[in-house]
Every structure is written in structure tokens, then in C-alpha cells.
Design a protein around this motif. Structure first.
Motif, PDB file in Angstrom:
ATOM      1  N   LYS A  68      65.361  24.584 -14.501  1.00 53.88           N
ATOM      2  CA  LYS A  68      64.409  24.711 -13.404  1.00 53.88           C
ATOM      3  C   LYS A  68      63.206  25.467 -13.954  1.00 53.88           C
ATOM      4  O   LYS A  68      63.356  26.477 -14.638  1.00 53.88           O
ATOM      5  N   ILE A  69      62.016  24.962 -13.643  1.00 51.24           N
ATOM      6  CA  ILE A  69      60.779  25.583 -14.100  1.00 51.24           C
ATOM      7  C   ILE A  69      60.217  26.427 -12.965  1.00 51.24           C
ATOM      8  O   ILE A  69      60.061  25.950 -11.849  1.00 51.24           O
ATOM      9  N   ASN A  70      59.942  27.702 -13.266  1.00 50.08           N
ATOM     10  CA  ASN A  70      59.394  28.631 -12.283  1.00 50.08           C
ATOM     11  C   ASN A  70      58.053  29.140 -12.802  1.00 50.08           C
ATOM     12  O   ASN A  70      57.986  29.679 -13.895  1.00 50.08           O
ATOM     13  N   LYS A  71      57.004  28.963 -12.010  1.00 47.10           N
ATOM     14  CA  LYS A  71      55.674  29.441 -12.404  1.00 47.10           C
ATOM     15  C   LYS A  71      55.247  30.527 -11.425  1.00 47.10           C
ATOM     16  O   LYS A  71      55.442  30.397 -10.223  1.00 47.10           O
ATOM     17  N   ARG A  72      54.682  31.588 -11.984  1.00 49.12           N
ATOM     18  CA  ARG A  72      54.189  32.683 -11.145  1.00 49.12           C
ATOM     19  C   ARG A  72      53.046  33.381 -11.866  1.00 49.12           C
ATOM     20  O   ARG A  72      52.791  33.124 -13.039  1.00 49.12           O
ATOM     21  N   ILE A  73      52.388  34.260 -11.137  1.00 46.98           N
ATOM     22  CA  ILE A  73      51.274  35.027 -11.700  1.00 46.98           C
ATOM     23  C   ILE A  73      51.727  36.476 -11.864  1.00 46.98           C
ATOM     24  O   ILE A  73      52.252  37.081 -10.933  1.00 46.98           O
ATOM     25  N   VAL A  74      51.533  37.018 -13.071  1.00 44.64           N
ATOM     26  CA  VAL A  74      51.858  38.406 -13.364  1.00 44.64           C
ATOM     27  C   VAL A  74      50.612  39.037 -13.977  1.00 44.64           C
ATOM     28  O   VAL A  74      50.118  38.554 -14.997  1.00 44.64           O
ATOM     29  N   ASN A  75      50.125  40.100 -13.346  1.00 47.73           N
ATOM     30  CA  ASN A  75      48.894  40.753 -13.815  1.00 47.73           C
ATOM     31  C   ASN A  75      47.752  39.750 -14.001  1.00 47.73           C
ATOM     32  O   ASN A  75      47.065  39.758 -15.010  1.00 47.73           O
ATOM     33  N   GLN A  76      47.611  38.877 -13.045  1.00 47.99           N
ATOM     34  CA  GLN A  76      46.566  37.856 -13.017  1.00 47.99           C
ATOM     35  C   GLN A  76      46.671  36.845 -14.159  1.00 47.99           C
ATOM     36  O   GLN A  76      45.700  36.184 -14.512  1.00 47.99           O
ATOM     37  N   LYS A  77      47.864  36.712 -14.732  1.00 44.51           N
ATOM     38  CA  LYS A  77      48.095  35.734 -15.791  1.00 44.51           C
ATOM     39  C   LYS A  77      49.261  34.839 -15.384  1.00 44.51           C
ATOM     40  O   LYS A  77      50.264  35.327 -14.859  1.00 44.51           O
ATOM     41  N   PRO A  78      49.139  33.544 -15.665  1.00 43.51           N
ATOM     42  CA  PRO A  78      50.252  32.654 -15.339  1.00 43.51           C
ATOM     43  C   PRO A  78      51.431  32.866 -16.292  1.00 43.51           C
ATOM     44  O   PRO A  78      51.244  33.038 -17.502  1.00 43.51           O
ATOM     45  N   VAL A  79      52.623  32.918 -15.723  1.00 45.14           N
ATOM     46  CA  VAL A  79      53.845  33.053 -16.509  1.00 45.14           C
ATOM     47  C   VAL A  79      54.782  31.916 -16.101  1.00 45.14           C
ATOM     48  O   VAL A  79      55.020  31.705 -14.913  1.00 45.14           O
ATOM     49  N   THR A  80      55.274  31.192 -17.085  1.00 42.51           N
ATOM     50  CA  THR A  80      56.235  30.123 -16.833  1.00 42.51           C
ATOM     51  C   THR A  80      57.591  30.584 -17.343  1.00 42.51           C
ATOM     52  O   THR A  80      57.722  31.005 -18.495  1.00 42.51           O
ATOM     53  N   GLU A  81      58.577  30.504 -16.448  1.00 45.41           N
ATOM     54  CA  GLU A  81      59.938  30.906 -16.804  1.00 45.41           C
ATOM     55  C   GLU A  81      60.889  29.757 -16.499  1.00 45.41           C
ATOM     56  O   GLU A  81      60.594  28.896 -15.669  1.00 45.41           O
TER      57      GLU A  81
END
Length: 112
Positions: A68-81
Motif C-alpha cells: 500500500k502506498i501512503n503519501k503525506r506531507i512532513v515539514n512541507q515536504k512530500p513523503v511516500t511510505e
């Protein structure tokens, strides 16, 4: 299993999941199995592969429903997990079981 016929061995080989059998995809799945959630950056660094190569393998695993691909923003940067799905966990268990059966057959042959 003594004197396992060639047909049994070839049948076992035919059960090997080709999606998982690739060393990069197997490394991704095992890493996720052990760590539960990993970022694109972590996998890239750990596996020492290019962005394109990692993206290619992740897409194959996603298409099969293994990750499963999870995308979120951390410290105004995109992070894909990525996380392993139940289907992915089952696929790894089945892969290990199939390889174990194959190794048992081959060990039997070597001990003759």
C-alpha cells in the motif's frame, strides 16, 4: 519425499511467484515485513538502487496488491511510505513455503 519424481519438483517450481522472486522486490517485501512501514528514501538508500528502479518495482508490487502506498506531507515536504498488505504477507509466506518444499526436494536428490 524419497525419490521425488521430476513432475513433483517441476510442479513445485511452477508455484514460485515470479513477482516476488525478483531479488529487489523480495528485498522490498521482506524489509516491509520486518519494519511495517518504510519510506521511499529509506528503501532507495538501503537497497542502493535508483529512483526509477525503485519506482518500477514498487509499482509492480502495488499492482499485485502486495503493498500500500501512503503519501503525506512532513515539514512541507512530500513523503511516500509503503506498508505491506495482508495479501503481501500471505504471498511472502507462500513463497517461503514453496521454496522450502523445493529445497527439500533438491536436498533429497543431493543425498542420494
Amino acid at each position: 519425499m524419497k525419490n521425488a519424481p521430476l513432475k513433483e519438483i517441476t510442479n513445485t517450481i511452477s508455484k514460485i511467484d515470479e513477482i516476488i522472486h525478483d531479488k529487489t522486490r523480495l528485498s522490498i517485501l521482506v524489509s516491509l515485513y520486518l519494519r511495517k512501514r518504510l519510506s521511499f528514501a529509506y528503501l532507495k538508500r538501503t537497497l542502493q538502487i535508483s529512483n526509477g528502479s525503485l519506482f518500477f518495482h514498487i509499482k509492480k508490487l502495488d499492482k499485485e496488491g502486495h503493498v500500500k502506498i501512503n503519501k503525506r506531507i512532513v515539514n512541507q515536504k512530500p513523503v511516500t511510505e509503503y506498508t505491506l498488505t495482508e495479501k503481501g504477507k500471505t504471498a511472502i509466506r507462500n513463497y517461503i513455503k514453496t521454496l522450502s518444499e523445493l529445497l527439500d526436494f533438491l536436498q533429497e536428490i543431493l543425498e542420494r
